[in-house]
Design an enzyme around this catalytic site. Structure first.
Site, short mmCIF file in Angstrom:
data_model
loop_
_atom_site.label_atom_id
_atom_site.label_comp_id
_atom_site.label_asym_id
_atom_site.label_seq_id
_atom_site.Cartn_x
_atom_site.Cartn_y
_atom_site.Cartn_z
N TYR A 184 0.84 -1.21 0.00
CA TYR A 184 0.00 0.00 0.00
C TYR A 184 0.87 1.25 0.00
CZ TYR A 184 0.99 0.49 5.03
OH TYR A 184 1.62 0.65 6.25
N CYS A 185 0.31 2.34 -0.51
CA CYS A 185 0.96 3.64 -0.50
C CYS A 185 -0.14 4.70 -0.55
CB CYS A 185 1.94 3.78 -1.67
SG CYS A 185 1.17 3.53 -3.28
N THR A 186 0.23 5.95 -0.72
CA THR A 186 -0.74 7.03 -0.59
C THR A 186 -1.91 6.91 -1.56
OG1 THR A 186 1.07 8.49 0.09
CG2 THR A 186 -1.02 9.54 -0.49
N ILE A 213 -4.12 4.29 0.13
CA ILE A 213 -4.64 4.69 1.44
C ILE A 213 -5.81 5.65 1.27
CG2 ILE A 213 -4.07 5.84 3.63
CD1 ILE A 213 -1.10 5.11 2.98
#
EC number: 1.14.-.-
Length: 309
Positions: A184-186, A213
């Site tokens: 996961y990332c922004t 996210i």
């Protein structure tokens, strides 16, 4: 009174002439009064821009006129042009600098060989079905996880995306290779690439969260598997979901390096010559020069000397 908005977006698609796209995007943003940062490569586009809401709507419409960007998704958030110092539109070898431009392959459908996309509700379902076997793997810089991350996530010790390949090849994470790994990332772009790099290195079951996210937080607020605040790369520095800091479900992860008070605000260390590291410093401590440092002894000395000047 005008209403400002910030757009976060990316699209992986083959681009034959990145320079032409760069010139078009720069002209479009200047015409609409947008500020922000846009990177373009032969693999696609990655941007964050802010401005008047009507200008942002027009930007979305006109950008989607390019065939490769027709289906590009735009994420909207609060803010505006004032959250960015300037407009920067550049051509780069990579739209996210992992240091592996030759390894990344894209077609009109996006990244080839990346992890399986999961909607936020599918992420929760995977955890419900497979429990603690599921590993959340943070695809951001380690600093960003200081204020927010998925519950029990593995946070690699990386300062930039350039560090990820060496980190993956270090052997530290070989225990994850046969587990379901949710990267996961922004907003999702870093994990489009990271998940492909992981699969190329023997991680057998890799997923990525559709929309990152941002989309998960919009769906579940503080009532899901996300904990804390989300780091953002503009003047806001951080973003909260649900009812924000006052939300009953909000979990405060970030704390001041000096007094331990809860905070989500990063500041550059006062030692501009050899440090400039971003660290969490609360509103009270940042008011005093002697506590405007990262905590390293040499940086503390610099702060002390400047306080006495």
């Amino acid at each position: 009174m005008t209403i400002g908005k910030i757009l976060l977006y990316y699209c992986f698609t083959p681009i034959e002439d990145p320079t032409a796209i760069m010139l078009w995007q720069r002209s479009l943003c200047e015409k609409l009064g947008l500020k922000g940062r846009i990177l373009i490569s032969e693999h696609g586009i990655n941007g964050t821009v802010g401005g008047d809401m009507d200008a942002c709507k027009r930007y979305v419409r006109e950008t989607r006129e390019y065939p490769g960007f027709k289906k590009m998704e735009f994420k909207w958030s609060e803010g505006g042009a004032e959250d960015f110092p300037r407009l920067s539109v550049k051509v780069r070898d990579e739209i996210v600098a992992f240091g592996a431009p030759g390894e990344l392959k894209v077609d009109e459908n996006g990244v080839i060989g990346g992890g399986v996309h999961l909607k936020p509700e599918e992420v929760n379902k995977l955890v419900e079905e497979r429990g603690e076997e599921v590993v959340f793997f943070d695809g951001r810089n380690a600093m960003e996880a200081e204020i927010g991350k998925f519950k029990n996530a593995v946070v690699p010790d990386v300062r930039t995306t350039h560090d990820f390949i060496a980190e993956l090849e270090s052997g530290k994470y070989d225990w994850m290779k046969d587990k379901p790994v949710v990267s996961y990332c922004t907003g999702g772009i870093r994990c489009e690439i990271l998940s492909a790099l992981m699969k190329n290195r023997g991680f057998n079951e890799v997923y990525q969260i559709d929309g990152g996210i941002v989309r998960y937080g919009e769906k579940y607020g503080n009532d899901g598997l996300w904990e804390g605040s989300m780091y953002v790369f503009d003047k806001r520095m951080h973003h909260e979901f649900g009812q924000g800091l006052e939300d009953p479900g909000f979990i405060q992860l970030g704390h001041c390096v000096h007094c331990g008070k809860g905070t989500n605000t990063f500041h550059n260390c006062i030692n501009e010559d050899t440090c400039r590291k971003q660290v969490l410093i609360c509103d009270d401590c940042i008011q005093h020069v002697e506590t405007q440092h990262c905590g390293r002894p040499d940086c503390a000395e610099v702060a002390a000397s400047q306080a006495q000047a």
